[in-house]
Design a protein around this motif. Structure first.
Motif, PDB file in Angstrom:
ATOM      1  N   ASP A 152      10.865 -28.080 -22.370  1.00 57.94           N
ATOM      2  CA  ASP A 152      11.768 -27.058 -21.837  1.00 57.94           C
ATOM      3  C   ASP A 152      10.985 -25.797 -21.483  1.00 57.94           C
ATOM      4  O   ASP A 152       9.983 -25.477 -22.143  1.00 57.94           O
ATOM      5  N   PRO A 153      11.421 -25.046 -20.467  1.00 64.57           N
ATOM      6  CA  PRO A 153      10.761 -23.771 -20.164  1.00 64.57           C
ATOM      7  C   PRO A 153      10.915 -22.802 -21.329  1.00 64.57           C
ATOM      8  O   PRO A 153      11.945 -22.791 -22.019  1.00 64.57           O
ATOM      9  N   LEU A 154       9.889 -22.002 -21.556  1.00 64.20           N
ATOM     10  CA  LEU A 154       9.898 -21.082 -22.696  1.00 64.20           C
ATOM     11  C   LEU A 154      10.597 -19.764 -22.381  1.00 64.20           C
ATOM     12  O   LEU A 154      10.948 -19.030 -23.286  1.00 64.20           O
ATOM     13  N   ILE A 155      10.777 -19.453 -21.093  1.00 58.47           N
ATOM     14  CA  ILE A 155      11.405 -18.181 -20.723  1.00 58.47           C
ATOM     15  C   ILE A 155      12.506 -18.421 -19.708  1.00 58.47           C
ATOM     16  O   ILE A 155      12.555 -19.461 -19.050  1.00 58.47           O
ATOM     17  N   GLU A 156      13.392 -17.426 -19.580  1.00 60.75           N
ATOM     18  CA  GLU A 156      14.467 -17.489 -18.608  1.00 60.75           C
ATOM     19  C   GLU A 156      13.960 -17.078 -17.231  1.00 60.75           C
ATOM     20  O   GLU A 156      13.039 -16.257 -17.119  1.00 60.75           O
ATOM     21  N   PRO A 157      14.560 -17.616 -16.163  1.00 59.52           N
ATOM     22  CA  PRO A 157      14.146 -17.207 -14.811  1.00 59.52           C
ATOM     23  C   PRO A 157      14.276 -15.691 -14.624  1.00 59.52           C
ATOM     24  O   PRO A 157      15.250 -15.088 -15.072  1.00 59.52           O
ATOM     25  N   GLY A 158      13.289 -15.098 -13.980  1.00 57.79           N
ATOM     26  CA  GLY A 158      13.317 -13.671 -13.699  1.00 57.79           C
ATOM     27  C   GLY A 158      12.699 -12.808 -14.775  1.00 57.79           C
ATOM     28  O   GLY A 158      12.480 -11.617 -14.566  1.00 57.79           O
ATOM     29  N   GLN A 159      12.418 -13.386 -15.946  1.00 57.86           N
ATOM     30  CA  GLN A 159      11.796 -12.616 -17.017  1.00 57.86           C
ATOM     31  C   GLN A 159      10.277 -12.607 -16.871  1.00 57.86           C
ATOM     32  O   GLN A 159       9.695 -13.482 -16.236  1.00 57.86           O
ATOM     33  N   ILE A 160       9.657 -11.607 -17.494  1.00 54.24           N
ATOM     34  CA  ILE A 160       8.204 -11.573 -17.576  1.00 54.24           C
ATOM     35  C   ILE A 160       7.750 -12.562 -18.648  1.00 54.24           C
ATOM     36  O   ILE A 160       8.256 -12.565 -19.765  1.00 54.24           O
ATOM     37  N   ASP A 161       6.803 -13.396 -18.294  1.00 55.62           N
ATOM     38  CA  ASP A 161       6.261 -14.385 -19.229  1.00 55.62           C
ATOM     39  C   ASP A 161       5.231 -13.716 -20.141  1.00 55.62           C
ATOM     40  O   ASP A 161       4.193 -13.260 -19.663  1.00 55.62           O
ATOM     41  N   PRO A 162       5.476 -13.654 -21.459  1.00 54.75           N
ATOM     42  CA  PRO A 162       4.487 -13.042 -22.362  1.00 54.75           C
ATOM     43  C   PRO A 162       3.131 -13.758 -22.344  1.00 54.75           C
ATOM     44  O   PRO A 162       2.121 -13.159 -22.694  1.00 54.75           O
ATOM     45  N   LEU A 163       3.124 -15.009 -21.935  1.00 55.37           N
ATOM     46  CA  LEU A 163       1.869 -15.770 -21.835  1.00 55.37           C
ATOM     47  C   LEU A 163       1.202 -15.601 -20.474  1.00 55.37           C
ATOM     48  O   LEU A 163       0.115 -16.115 -20.246  1.00 55.37           O
ATOM     49  N   ASP A 164       1.872 -14.897 -19.573  1.00 56.75           N
ATOM     50  CA  ASP A 164       1.321 -14.549 -18.255  1.00 56.75           C
ATOM     51  C   ASP A 164       0.876 -15.787 -17.478  1.00 56.75           C
ATOM     52  O   ASP A 164      -0.204 -15.817 -16.885  1.00 56.75           O
ATOM     53  N   LEU A 165       1.755 -16.800 -17.462  1.00 62.61           N
ATOM     54  CA  LEU A 165       1.420 -18.049 -16.781  1.00 62.61           C
ATOM     55  C   LEU A 165       2.347 -18.364 -15.615  1.00 62.61           C
ATOM     56  O   LEU A 165       1.935 -19.024 -14.667  1.00 62.61           O
ATOM     57  N   GLN A 166       3.612 -17.940 -15.698  1.00 60.94           N
ATOM     58  CA  GLN A 166       4.586 -18.378 -14.718  1.00 60.94           C
ATOM     59  C   GLN A 166       5.555 -17.251 -14.375  1.00 60.94           C
ATOM     60  O   GLN A 166       5.600 -16.223 -15.041  1.00 60.94           O
ATOM     61  N   GLY A 167       6.326 -17.472 -13.312  1.00 62.74           N
ATOM     62  CA  GLY A 167       7.357 -16.519 -12.945  1.00 62.74           C
ATOM     63  C   GLY A 167       6.794 -15.179 -12.519  1.00 62.74           C
ATOM     64  O   GLY A 167       5.711 -15.085 -11.933  1.00 62.74           O
ATOM     65  N   VAL A 168       7.515 -14.133 -12.848  1.00 65.69           N
ATOM     66  CA  VAL A 168       7.111 -12.778 -12.489  1.00 65.69           C
ATOM     67  C   VAL A 168       5.967 -12.349 -13.395  1.00 65.69           C
ATOM     68  O   VAL A 168       6.050 -12.463 -14.620  1.00 65.69           O
ATOM     69  N   ARG A 169       4.895 -11.853 -12.810  1.00 61.89           N
ATOM     70  CA  ARG A 169       3.715 -11.451 -13.585  1.00 61.89           C
ATOM     71  C   ARG A 169       3.780  -9.957 -13.869  1.00 61.89           C
ATOM     72  O   ARG A 169       4.148  -9.148 -13.009  1.00 61.89           O
ATOM     73  N   ARG A 170       3.410  -9.579 -15.057  1.00 54.41           N
ATOM     74  CA  ARG A 170       3.443  -8.153 -15.387  1.00 54.41           C
ATOM     75  C   ARG A 170       2.270  -7.418 -14.751  1.00 54.41           C
ATOM     76  O   ARG A 170       1.227  -7.997 -14.449  1.00 54.41           O
ATOM     77  N   THR A 171       2.463  -6.114 -14.584  1.00 56.90           N
ATOM     78  CA  THR A 171       1.433  -5.260 -14.001  1.00 56.90           C
ATOM     79  C   THR A 171       0.907  -4.229 -14.984  1.00 56.90           C
ATOM     80  O   THR A 171      -0.076  -3.558 -14.695  1.00 56.90           O
ATOM     81  N   LYS A 172       1.559  -4.094 -16.124  1.00 50.90           N
ATOM     82  CA  LYS A 172       1.196  -3.040 -17.076  1.00 50.90           C
ATOM     83  C   LYS A 172       0.388  -3.613 -18.247  1.00 50.90           C
ATOM     84  O   LYS A 172       0.625  -4.740 -18.684  1.00 50.90           O
ATOM     85  N   PRO A 173      -0.554  -2.838 -18.779  1.00 51.24           N
ATOM     86  CA  PRO A 173      -1.449  -3.361 -19.820  1.00 51.24           C
ATOM     87  C   PRO A 173      -0.798  -3.460 -21.193  1.00 51.24           C
ATOM     88  O   PRO A 173       0.109  -2.696 -21.534  1.00 51.24           O
ATOM     89  N   ILE A 174      -1.321  -4.395 -21.973  1.00 51.22           N
ATOM     90  CA  ILE A 174      -0.871  -4.605 -23.347  1.00 51.22           C
ATOM     91  C   ILE A 174      -2.083  -4.684 -24.265  1.00 51.22           C
ATOM     92  O   ILE A 174      -3.057  -5.381 -23.967  1.00 51.22           O
ATOM     93  N   VAL A 175      -2.000  -3.975 -25.384  1.00 51.51           N
ATOM     94  CA  VAL A 175      -3.002  -4.057 -26.444  1.00 51.51           C
ATOM     95  C   VAL A 175      -2.377  -4.830 -27.600  1.00 51.51           C
ATOM     96  O   VAL A 175      -1.280  -4.489 -28.049  1.00 51.51           O
ATOM     97  N   ALA A 176      -3.037  -5.867 -28.076  1.00 47.85           N
ATOM     98  CA  ALA A 176      -2.525  -6.673 -29.184  1.00 47.85           C
ATOM     99  C   ALA A 176      -3.311  -6.372 -30.453  1.00 47.85           C
ATOM    100  O   ALA A 176      -4.527  -6.188 -30.414  1.00 47.85           O
ATOM    101  N   ALA A 177      -2.608  -6.329 -31.579  1.00 45.01           N
ATOM    102  CA  ALA A 177      -3.237  -6.166 -32.892  1.00 45.01           C
ATOM    103  C   ALA A 177      -2.916  -7.396 -33.718  1.00 45.01           C
ATOM    104  O   ALA A 177      -1.745  -7.694 -33.966  1.00 45.01           O
ATOM    105  N   VAL A 178      -3.946  -8.141 -34.137  1.00 48.19           N
ATOM    106  CA  VAL A 178      -3.726  -9.383 -34.871  1.00 48.19           C
ATOM    107  C   VAL A 178      -4.343  -9.288 -36.262  1.00 48.19           C
ATOM    108  O   VAL A 178      -5.343  -8.606 -36.472  1.00 48.19           O
TER     109      VAL A 178
END
Length: 259
Positions: free
Chosen positions: A77-103
């Motif tokens: 199944d698709p992991l995101i809804e149509p029109g949403q930004i994919d947090p994995l940056d693989l499909q659909g609408v691609r984000r343009t703003k930067p993200i810093v991750a802390a793990v």
């Protein structure tokens, strides 16, 4: 912290920085479908809200995430809804703003893929990484097969993709999966500090810089070079560029509005 058994993802804003927090610590922040939908909604909020120029991805509790709770998913199944930004940056609408991750703590499977989809990663010493899908009869399908090779080269990527073995923060730093390694308990503060530093710059210029680098990676240097004239023309016509020139003349920090 959430007491919802399905977990949640929360957001909070401070100035131009949006904080996105994974919140299911009782289950090592194992992802449910609800959490993935809420994470995509948070990334979509970042992209669509003009006031947000950068985001930080964090997690509650002792661990970043143990990965997907596979029993709750149909992996086809698709992991995101149509029109949403994919947090994995693989499909659909691609984000343009930067993200810093802390793990920190455990950062398995989709945790690695989320950090590799971010722009800068801060890891705490003691972090444990594993892309262990092959140990469960699965393959990594959130971007690790692409981005591990891109960052670390074929052999280094295969070393962990094909075994599912754990690796530590020092190894992740050496392979280019993370950019900074800090003491335990310091990761979130450092990630927020970096996000605030990014948000202090001219946001149109930040996004254009990110897009140029992204084009070079995805389509090759020629595509990035071909896009430069249009990018520069747009920046030159912006109020932010005029402010940047003026701030340079006056020897002060720029006061940018994203216009």
């Amino acid at each position: 912290m959430s007491d919802n058994p399905e977990g949640r993802v929360t957001t909070a804003a401070e100035g131009h920085v949006l904080t996105i927090t994974i919140d299911r610590p009782a289950k090592y922040n194992g992802f449910t479908p609800t959490m993935l939908r809420e994470l995509a909604a948070a990334y979509t909020l970042l992209e669509r809200e003009d006031a947000y120029w950068c985001a930080v991805l964090l997690a509650q509790g002792k661990h970043f995430t143990a990965g997907l709770e596979l029993s709750k998913f149909d992996i086809t199944d698709p992991l995101i809804e149509p029109g949403q930004i994919d947090p994995l940056d693989l499909q659909g609408v691609r984000r343009t703003k930067p993200i810093v991750a802390a793990v920190h703590g455990i950062c398995f499977t989709i945790g690695i893929e989320l950090m590799l989809a971010a722009d800068i990663v801060v890891a705490e010493r003691g972090v444990r990484f594993a892309q262990l899908e092959v140990q469960r009869g699965l393959m990594a399908y959130g971007g690790a097969t692409l981005r591990m090779v891109e960052r670390a080269g074929w052999g280094n990527a295969m070393r962990y993709l094909l075994t599912g073995d754990e690796f530590d923060g020092e190894t992740a730093l050496r392979l280019g999966f993370v950019q900074e390694l800090v003491d335990e308990g310091q990761g979130q503060a450092r990630a927020i500090e970096l996000a605030e530093r990014i948000a202090a710059q001219a946001p149109l210029a930040v996004r254009a810089s990110r897009r140029s680098a992204q084009l070079a990676v995805q389509q090759g240097p020629a595509a990035a070079i071909a896009a430069l004239p249009e990018q520069l023309a747009k920046l030159a016509a912006s109020e932010d560029f005029a402010e940047g020139v003026q701030s340079f003349k006056e020897r002060r920090a720029g006061r940018y509005g994203g216009r």
